[in-house]
Structures are given as C-alpha cells and as structure tokens.
Design a protein around this motif. Structure first.
Motif, short mmCIF file in Angstrom:
data_model
loop_
_atom_site.label_atom_id
_atom_site.label_comp_id
_atom_site.label_asym_id
_atom_site.label_seq_id
_atom_site.Cartn_x
_atom_site.Cartn_y
_atom_site.Cartn_z
N LEU A 28 0.93 -1.18 0.13
CA LEU A 28 -0.25 0.10 0.15
C LEU A 28 1.03 1.14 0.10
N GLU A 67 -1.96 6.42 -2.54
CA GLU A 67 -3.21 5.35 -2.75
C GLU A 67 -3.22 5.25 -4.37
N TYR A 98 -0.31 7.52 3.14
CA TYR A 98 -1.05 6.44 2.52
C TYR A 98 -2.05 7.11 1.44
N GLU A 106 -12.29 -0.93 -0.17
CA GLU A 106 -12.13 -0.38 -1.46
C GLU A 106 -12.52 -1.04 -2.67
N HIS A 164 -8.11 -2.03 3.88
CA HIS A 164 -8.26 -1.02 2.42
C HIS A 164 -8.60 -2.05 1.41
#
Length: 210
Positions: A94, A114, A110, A143, A139
């Motif tokens: 990530l 992203e 982050y 997502e 995450h």
C-alpha cells in the motif's frame, strides 16, 4: 501505464512522489513479480513487511518469509529468498516508500500513495487479491468489495477466508507475526482449493455477488 512484462521489479516504471529516507538509503520497495499474475499479494509498507535492503516485498525477516514460503509450497515461488522467481504471483505494498527506521507512515502518506497503488493493482488486473495484515486487509475490503460494513476486522477470523469483491476474490492473510497453530496450513489449503477451482470466473461472479 505501459506493462513492461520483461521486468520483474517495478514493471510499470512507477516513481515515488516523495522521498523521506536518509541519503544513500532505498527510496521505495516497488511491486515485484509476474505483471500478468492472477494472484496479487498486498502488504502494508517496507518497515513492516521487509525489502528495504533487497528491494523485494516480503523478504529479509523470518516472519515475512513465512508468506513467501506458503507460496513456495503451492508452486508460485522458486529461486533464492531475497530475489525469488514468481509465476502467476505479484507482490506490492500500500505504502511503497521507505521511511527512516522506527517511523510509521502517516495517513497523509497513505493517501498520497493510494492512486499509485490503485493504478498498479488495476494494471495487474489479478483475479485474487491477498492482503496481508490488518491495514492492507481493511483497505482492500473497503475499496474493492462492498462488504466492509458486514465484516468485523478480526484477522484471526478473516484469515484464509474467500470473500467475493467487486471484480475480485479477496483472501485475507493474518500478519505472519501473529500466526498461530494451523494458520499456515489454512492459507495453504485455501490457495490449493482456489487453484483447483475455476477461479478465473471470479471477475464475472464477483461483480454480481459483491
């Protein structure tokens, strides 16, 4: 992005948007592996899952080599531990950028990375996403599935579970530092089961179910 399939490390030529490491240290640990893979392992950041010396995700530490070893046993990985040969498998983080020892990524860090992570994930276009640890699992489920509100983020329960997502199957992996008796066997068995199935139907089915 151009898919440079002849390159194992950073096949899409990503450039980190910031460098917060001391002079002479590695700036980032880029994605590594088969750029046409069906299986995509997602870690947190180099300070947690390794690679600051080797430049390869999930290397350098005994616990994170545990993840690599599971994929060796299921036929995805051969070659040396610090520079493995991956077939049908891709590894990335990530938060690809390295930080000074003892520092953790900020939420802004982050957020800044992203879009790079998402672009690489969609370029790989795997069928099965395997997030390692709570941060990556949160995450990926948030997502790439519609199920985050339905799921308690308890990694002991989510470990090796097959979750239908939006165009992906998601199979969380508990962080190796927390593995208990049976955890290694559970993820190995889940991978073996998926490999024996028609997992390439995941995209069509997941779009309907997730």
């Amino acid at each position: 992005m151009k898919n440079v399939t002849g390159r194992t490390s950073n096949p899409f030529g990503l450039r980190p948007p910031f460098d917060r490491t001391p002079d002479g240290e590695r700036t980032a640990v880029f994605g590594y592996g088969d750029a046409n893979a069906d299986f995509h392992v997602v870690g947190d950041h180099p300070g947690v899952h390794g690679g600051k010396r080797t430049g390869v995700p999930f290397t350098e530490t005994e616990s994170d080599r545990g993840v690599q070893d599971v994929f060796r046993e299921t036929g995805f990985v051969t070659g040396p531990e610090d520079e493995p040969d991956l077939e049908n498998l891709y590894l990335n983080y990530l938060h690809m950028c390295c930080l000074p020892n003892g520092h953790e990524p900020t939420q802004q860090g982050y957020d800044d990375l992203e879009r790079y992570f998402d672009a690489e994930l969609r370029a790989i276009n795997a069928h099965v996403l395997l997030p390692v640890g709570e941060t990556a699992t949160d995450h990926v489920i948030r997502e790439y599935t519609t199920q985050r509100r339905r799921l308690n983020l308890e990694m002991a329960d989510l470990h090796a579970r097959q979750i239908r997502g939006r165009g992906f199957m998601v199979v969380p992996i508990r962080d190796p530092t927390a593995w208990e008796d049976g955890d290694r066997e559970r993820i190995g068995s889940s991978l073996t089961e998926i490999l024996a199935s028609d997992y390439r139907q995941t995209k069509g089915v997941a779009t309907l179910v997730g």
